[in-house]
Scaffold this motif. Structure first.
Motif, PDB file in Angstrom:
ATOM      1  N   TYR A  92      28.985  48.311  46.738  1.00 47.40           N
ATOM      2  CA  TYR A  92      29.535  46.964  46.779  1.00 47.40           C
ATOM      3  C   TYR A  92      30.791  46.943  45.909  1.00 47.40           C
ATOM      4  O   TYR A  92      30.734  47.222  44.716  1.00 47.40           O
ATOM      5  N   VAL A  93      31.925  46.642  46.527  1.00 41.40           N
ATOM      6  CA  VAL A  93      33.202  46.632  45.814  1.00 41.40           C
ATOM      7  C   VAL A  93      33.457  45.226  45.297  1.00 41.40           C
ATOM      8  O   VAL A  93      33.581  44.273  46.083  1.00 41.40           O
ATOM      9  N   LEU A  94      33.521  45.097  43.980  1.00 48.20           N
ATOM     10  CA  LEU A  94      33.797  43.816  43.347  1.00 48.20           C
ATOM     11  C   LEU A  94      35.270  43.776  42.958  1.00 48.20           C
ATOM     12  O   LEU A  94      35.764  44.664  42.252  1.00 48.20           O
ATOM     13  N   GLU A  95      35.967  42.749  43.435  1.00 47.83           N
ATOM     14  CA  GLU A  95      37.380  42.549  43.124  1.00 47.83           C
ATOM     15  C   GLU A  95      37.616  41.067  42.852  1.00 47.83           C
ATOM     16  O   GLU A  95      36.787  40.222  43.183  1.00 47.83           O
ATOM     17  N   GLN A  96      38.767  40.776  42.274  1.00 52.83           N
ATOM     18  CA  GLN A  96      39.125  39.384  42.011  1.00 52.83           C
ATOM     19  C   GLN A  96      39.989  38.866  43.155  1.00 52.83           C
ATOM     20  O   GLN A  96      40.973  39.512  43.553  1.00 52.83           O
ATOM     21  N   ASP A  97      39.621  37.709  43.701  1.00 52.87           N
ATOM     22  CA  ASP A  97      40.422  37.156  44.785  1.00 52.87           C
ATOM     23  C   ASP A  97      41.587  36.337  44.223  1.00 52.87           C
ATOM     24  O   ASP A  97      41.790  36.263  43.002  1.00 52.87           O
ATOM     25  N   ASP A  98      42.342  35.709  45.098  1.00 52.09           N
ATOM     26  CA  ASP A  98      43.548  34.978  44.696  1.00 52.09           C
ATOM     27  C   ASP A  98      43.230  33.751  43.857  1.00 52.09           C
ATOM     28  O   ASP A  98      44.123  33.193  43.202  1.00 52.09           O
ATOM     29  N   HIS A  99      41.979  33.325  43.888  1.00 52.71           N
ATOM     30  CA  HIS A  99      41.579  32.131  43.127  1.00 52.71           C
ATOM     31  C   HIS A  99      40.859  32.491  41.826  1.00 52.71           C
ATOM     32  O   HIS A  99      40.305  31.624  41.154  1.00 52.71           O
ATOM     33  N   GLY A 100      40.871  33.777  41.488  1.00 52.59           N
ATOM     34  CA  GLY A 100      40.226  34.192  40.250  1.00 52.59           C
ATOM     35  C   GLY A 100      38.730  34.377  40.357  1.00 52.59           C
ATOM     36  O   GLY A 100      38.062  34.610  39.353  1.00 52.59           O
ATOM     37  N   GLU A 101      38.205  34.267  41.565  1.00 57.66           N
ATOM     38  CA  GLU A 101      36.776  34.460  41.779  1.00 57.66           C
ATOM     39  C   GLU A 101      36.494  35.925  42.124  1.00 57.66           C
ATOM     40  O   GLU A 101      37.373  36.651  42.594  1.00 57.66           O
TER      41      GLU A 101
END
Length: 409
Positions: free
Chosen positions: A299-308
């Motif tokens: 599972y790849v966890l990244e930050q989206d454009d909204h900081g989530e």
């Protein structure tokens, strides 16, 4: 580089490492309490210490500065008030409450010891027959009158990777899964707060030992200066990984976590027992964690454009590593050369648990000769250490070491 904590990779030249030399806690083991102590066997202390000294000397010969957890803790407890609060908390976490008459008895006993001896005694545990001035009636107040200890030993402390782990210029001070080991992370918390060199260094704690959910350092791999791999395992929960992502993303250089799901069993208790990084594009891997098609849940966890934090499922380990490490090839080196018997045997004795001291150079147990020979064939320089007794605790060179400083790549 002046940081006391500086770890931005698994493979950068190791400069400072924290160990614990096994002590009397191993002699305080008996067959009846092995399950309670979360250890499989009883190492012979005299030989275990010789093997551990050889391990430390092997690192020192390669220019690594070795510091000892027990020394750092003792140096953090020179102030009597700090020492009193530490002992009080340790006893509380050992389920010896303040209202219990044993609490004050053990407090007095420990506080009367020189600080270095006190630290060794806490790790070794306190047997009932060690305190001579106790009255029989007070002894009967113990939780189990027939149990030999007032304070349980901590035989797993020499696996210094698990209680805490360095990421970037900060640390996770981990909430251990099982109660038998939870007290151990109090040591590093105390060091960061009160050691003369650490207390004013403003070292970030990315996740502390009081945060709900389980996380252990054997599951934390620092792949480079912005990608982590963390095992979803028997000892680390998916919720804790997500929590750590919230703490790191936007507050450090880290913006990607590869959460790798491994079997939840005792033989594969942490990610580093089945998967370690040993060069820019080379990894040890226990082949049994992959399915017949060579896949594993990631599972790849990244930050989206909204900081989530957004989570993307993957299952191709090689493809994921190539993409996020920006390398063209990945060399997965199978434990025991993939042989069904040799791989299982050597993984049980931590053949996958390698400590990189510089890119392409590792420290391993000598007993895992099939894996070691294969590493050499793949161009890896192998430093073998003795392992007849240390391996009985189910942990290898990476488990026994907590890097504090590595050179940047």
């Amino acid at each position: 580089m002046t940081d006391l904590i500086h770890v931005y990779s698994e493979i950068g030249k190791l400069k400072t490492v924290m160990l614990h030399r096994p002590g009397k806690e191993l002699e305080n083991l008996s067959p009846d309490i092995l399950n309670r102590m979360l250890i499989d066997d009883i190492p012979y202390l005299k030989i275990a210490q010789k093997e551990h000294d050889y391990f430390a000397h092997t690192l020192e010969k390669q220019g690594v500065h070795v510091v000892y957890l027990e020394d750092l803790l003792a140096q953090s407890l020179t102030n009597k008030d700090v020492r009193t609060k530490f002992v009080d908390q340790l006893l509380e976490e050992s389920n010896i409450k303040k209202e219990d008459p044993l609490h004050q008895l053990l407090m007095d006993y420990l506080m009367a010891l020189p600080v270095n001896d006190m630290v060794k005694q806490i790790i070794a545990g306190i047997r009932k027959n060690e305190i001579q001035n106790i009255t029989p009636s007070l002894a009967d107040l113990a939780e189990d009158p027939d149990y030999p200890f007032y304070l349980d030993p901590m035989p797993n402390v020499y696996f210094t990777r698990d209680q805490q782990a360095a990421i970037a210029n900060g640390m996770t001070i981990n909430r251990m899964t099982f109660r038998a080991r939870r007290r151990e992370s109090l040591f590093m918390e105390t060091i960061l707060k009160h050691h003369p060199k650490f207390k004013d260094a403003n070292i970030p704690v990315w996740r502390d030992r009081y945060t709900h959910g389980r996380l252990e350092g054997g599951d934390e791999l620092v792949l480079n200066n912005h990608v982590l791999a963390i095992g979803i395992s028997q000892k680390t929960s998916a919720a804790a990984i997500t929590d750590l992502a919230h703490s790191l993303f936007g507050h450090s250089s880290y913006d990607i976590i590869l959460a790798i799901k491994i079997p939840h069993n005792h033989a594969m208790m942490h990610l580093d027992t089945v998967f370690t990084m040993i060069n820019y594009d080379q990894f040890t891997v226990h082949p049994f964690i992959l399915d017949k098609a060579g896949k594993i849940d990631i599972y790849v966890l990244e930050q989206d454009d909204h900081g989530e934090v957004k989570i993307t499922p993957e299952n191709d380990l090689v493809k994921v590593l190539k993409k996020y490490l920006h390398v063209s090839e990945i060399d997965l080196i199978p434990t025991g050369n993939g042989d069904p018997i040799a791989a299982a045997r050597e993984q049980w004795n931590d053949g996958s648990n390698t400590l990189a001291i510089t890119p392409g150079e590792v420290v391993t147990y000598d007993r895992n000769y099939v894996s070691n020979d294969l590493l050499r064939k793949h161009g890896i320089l192998v430093h073998k250490i003795h392992s007849s007794e240390l391996s009985r605790g189910r942990g290898g060179s990476r488990c026994m070491s907590c890097p504090l400083v590595r050179e940047d790549l």
